[in-house]
Write a protein that holds these residues in place. Structure first.
Motif, PDB file in Angstrom:
ATOM      1  N   CYS A 181       0.909  -1.311   0.150  1.00  0.00           N
ATOM      2  CA  CYS A 181       0.066  -0.145  -0.041  1.00  0.00           C
ATOM      3  C   CYS A 181       0.970   1.307  -0.070  1.00  0.00           C
ATOM      4  O   CYS A 181       1.921   1.330   0.672  1.00  0.00           O
ATOM      5  CB  CYS A 181      -0.889  -0.127   1.446  1.00  0.00           C
ATOM      6  SG  CYS A 181      -1.955   1.507   1.170  1.00  0.00           S
ATOM      7  N   ALA A 182       0.406   2.297  -0.726  1.00  0.00           N
ATOM      8  CA  ALA A 182       1.383   3.380  -0.703  1.00  0.00           C
ATOM      9  C   ALA A 182       1.091   4.541   0.297  1.00  0.00           C
ATOM     10  O   ALA A 182       1.838   5.445   0.429  1.00  0.00           O
ATOM     11  CB  ALA A 182       0.911   4.232  -2.166  1.00  0.00           C
ATOM     12  N   GLU A 183       0.337   4.148   1.080  1.00  0.00           N
ATOM     13  CA  GLU A 183       0.030   5.272   2.279  1.00  0.00           C
ATOM     14  C   GLU A 183       1.097   4.745   3.149  1.00  0.00           C
ATOM     15  O   GLU A 183       1.542   3.814   3.413  1.00  0.00           O
ATOM     16  CB  GLU A 183      -1.260   4.799   2.976  1.00  0.00           C
ATOM     17  CG  GLU A 183      -2.676   5.300   1.819  1.00  0.00           C
ATOM     18  CD  GLU A 183      -2.642   6.835   1.580  1.00  0.00           C
ATOM     19  OE1 GLU A 183      -2.783   7.544   2.710  1.00  0.00           O
ATOM     20  OE2 GLU A 183      -2.827   6.859   0.455  1.00  0.00           O
ATOM     21  N   ASP A 184       1.567   6.022   3.880  1.00  0.00           N
ATOM     22  CA  ASP A 184       2.468   5.963   4.711  1.00  0.00           C
ATOM     23  C   ASP A 184       2.353   5.258   5.899  1.00  0.00           C
ATOM     24  O   ASP A 184       1.210   5.279   6.591  1.00  0.00           O
ATOM     25  CB  ASP A 184       2.808   7.479   5.223  1.00  0.00           C
ATOM     26  CG  ASP A 184       3.543   8.175   4.194  1.00  0.00           C
ATOM     27  OD1 ASP A 184       4.084   7.422   3.230  1.00  0.00           O
ATOM     28  OD2 ASP A 184       3.550   9.351   4.367  1.00  0.00           O
ATOM     29  N   CYS A 239       1.387   2.076   6.339  1.00  0.00           N
ATOM     30  CA  CYS A 239       0.557   0.939   5.982  1.00  0.00           C
ATOM     31  C   CYS A 239       1.488  -0.158   5.381  1.00  0.00           C
ATOM     32  O   CYS A 239       2.087   0.189   4.273  1.00  0.00           O
ATOM     33  CB  CYS A 239      -0.376   1.236   4.975  1.00  0.00           C
ATOM     34  SG  CYS A 239      -1.816  -0.048   4.673  1.00  0.00           S
ATOM     35  N   ALA A 256      -1.466  -3.991  -1.733  1.00  0.00           N
ATOM     36  CA  ALA A 256      -1.894  -3.160  -2.434  1.00  0.00           C
ATOM     37  C   ALA A 256      -3.097  -4.030  -3.303  1.00  0.00           C
ATOM     38  O   ALA A 256      -2.653  -4.978  -3.778  1.00  0.00           O
ATOM     39  CB  ALA A 256      -1.447  -2.297  -3.237  1.00  0.00           C
ATOM     40  N   ARG A 274      -2.355   6.119  -7.291  1.00  0.00           N
ATOM     41  CA  ARG A 274      -1.382   5.159  -6.454  1.00  0.00           C
ATOM     42  C   ARG A 274      -2.193   3.885  -6.163  1.00  0.00           C
ATOM     43  O   ARG A 274      -3.480   4.004  -6.385  1.00  0.00           O
ATOM     44  CB  ARG A 274      -1.289   6.048  -5.211  1.00  0.00           C
ATOM     45  CG  ARG A 274      -2.609   6.458  -4.551  1.00  0.00           C
ATOM     46  CD  ARG A 274      -2.221   7.609  -3.424  1.00  0.00           C
ATOM     47  NE  ARG A 274      -1.790   8.682  -3.787  1.00  0.00           N
ATOM     48  CZ  ARG A 274      -1.540   9.762  -2.776  1.00  0.00           C
ATOM     49  NH1 ARG A 274      -2.033   9.733  -1.718  1.00  0.00           N
ATOM     50  NH2 ARG A 274      -1.318  10.946  -3.418  1.00  0.00           N
ATOM     51  N   VAL A 301      -3.250   1.298  -3.361  1.00  0.00           N
ATOM     52  CA  VAL A 301      -3.657   1.267  -1.993  1.00  0.00           C
ATOM     53  C   VAL A 301      -4.202   0.009  -1.642  1.00  0.00           C
ATOM     54  O   VAL A 301      -4.856  -0.914  -2.480  1.00  0.00           O
ATOM     55  CB  VAL A 301      -4.193   2.218  -1.621  1.00  0.00           C
ATOM     56  CG1 VAL A 301      -3.504   3.732  -1.785  1.00  0.00           C
ATOM     57  CG2 VAL A 301      -5.634   2.471  -2.294  1.00  0.00           C
ATOM     58  N   CYS A 302      -4.360  -0.450  -0.274  1.00  0.00           N
ATOM     59  CA  CYS A 302      -4.998  -1.468   0.084  1.00  0.00           C
ATOM     60  C   CYS A 302      -6.556  -1.242   0.222  1.00  0.00           C
ATOM     61  O   CYS A 302      -6.832  -0.003  -0.086  1.00  0.00           O
ATOM     62  CB  CYS A 302      -4.665  -1.791   1.682  1.00  0.00           C
ATOM     63  SG  CYS A 302      -4.990  -0.576   2.692  1.00  0.00           S
ATOM     64  N   HIS A 304      -7.439   1.783   2.672  1.00  0.00           N
ATOM     65  CA  HIS A 304      -7.347   3.132   2.286  1.00  0.00           C
ATOM     66  C   HIS A 304      -8.229   3.291   1.158  1.00  0.00           C
ATOM     67  O   HIS A 304      -8.473   4.743   0.725  1.00  0.00           O
ATOM     68  CB  HIS A 304      -5.974   3.317   2.048  1.00  0.00           C
ATOM     69  CG  HIS A 304      -5.267   3.398   3.550  1.00  0.00           C
ATOM     70  ND1 HIS A 304      -4.272   2.577   3.820  1.00  0.00           N
ATOM     71  CD2 HIS A 304      -5.013   4.375   4.269  1.00  0.00           C
ATOM     72  CE1 HIS A 304      -3.747   2.983   4.965  1.00  0.00           C
ATOM     73  NE2 HIS A 304      -4.373   4.092   5.265  1.00  0.00           N
ATOM     74  N   TRP A 325     -10.385   6.983   0.386  1.00  0.00           N
ATOM     75  CA  TRP A 325      -9.990   7.885  -0.805  1.00  0.00           C
ATOM     76  C   TRP A 325     -11.302   7.994  -1.739  1.00  0.00           C
ATOM     77  O   TRP A 325     -11.473   8.866  -2.404  1.00  0.00           O
ATOM     78  CB  TRP A 325      -8.946   7.145  -1.511  1.00  0.00           C
ATOM     79  CG  TRP A 325      -7.747   7.837  -1.179  1.00  0.00           C
ATOM     80  CD1 TRP A 325      -6.608   7.335  -0.092  1.00  0.00           C
ATOM     81  CD2 TRP A 325      -7.021   9.104  -1.538  1.00  0.00           C
ATOM     82  NE1 TRP A 325      -5.735   8.123   0.002  1.00  0.00           N
ATOM     83  CE2 TRP A 325      -5.754   8.989  -0.611  1.00  0.00           C
ATOM     84  CE3 TRP A 325      -7.309  10.165  -2.164  1.00  0.00           C
ATOM     85  CZ2 TRP A 325      -4.867  10.211  -0.700  1.00  0.00           C
ATOM     86  CZ3 TRP A 325      -6.435  11.107  -2.316  1.00  0.00           C
ATOM     87  CH2 TRP A 325      -5.261  11.247  -1.630  1.00  0.00           C
TER      88      TRP A 325
END
Length: 54
Positions: A4-7, A9, A13, A25, A27-28, A31, A35
């Motif tokens: 996942c691209a979130e800090d 996490c 993804a 991006r 992500v999981c 997230h 979004w």
């Protein structure tokens, strides 16, 4: 496996977010749900991850 691209996490993804004002991006699902509530953001399941995203 793509992370996942979130800090902060470490989940895998499963969704690609198409964000009009920023770069796309990966992500999981958790997230992606957050979004997806923002105007203009379009979530799309990544190849092979269709079962992870409704």
């Amino acid at each position: 496996m793509t992370q996942c691209a979130e800090d902060g996490c470490e989940n895998e993804a499963a969704v690609e977010l198409h964000i009009p004002w920023d770069a796309n991006r990966d992500v999981c699902p958790a997230h992606a749900r957050v979004w997806a509530q923002k105007d203009g953001v379009v979530p799309a399941p990544m190849d092979g991850q269709e079962d992870e995203w409704p």
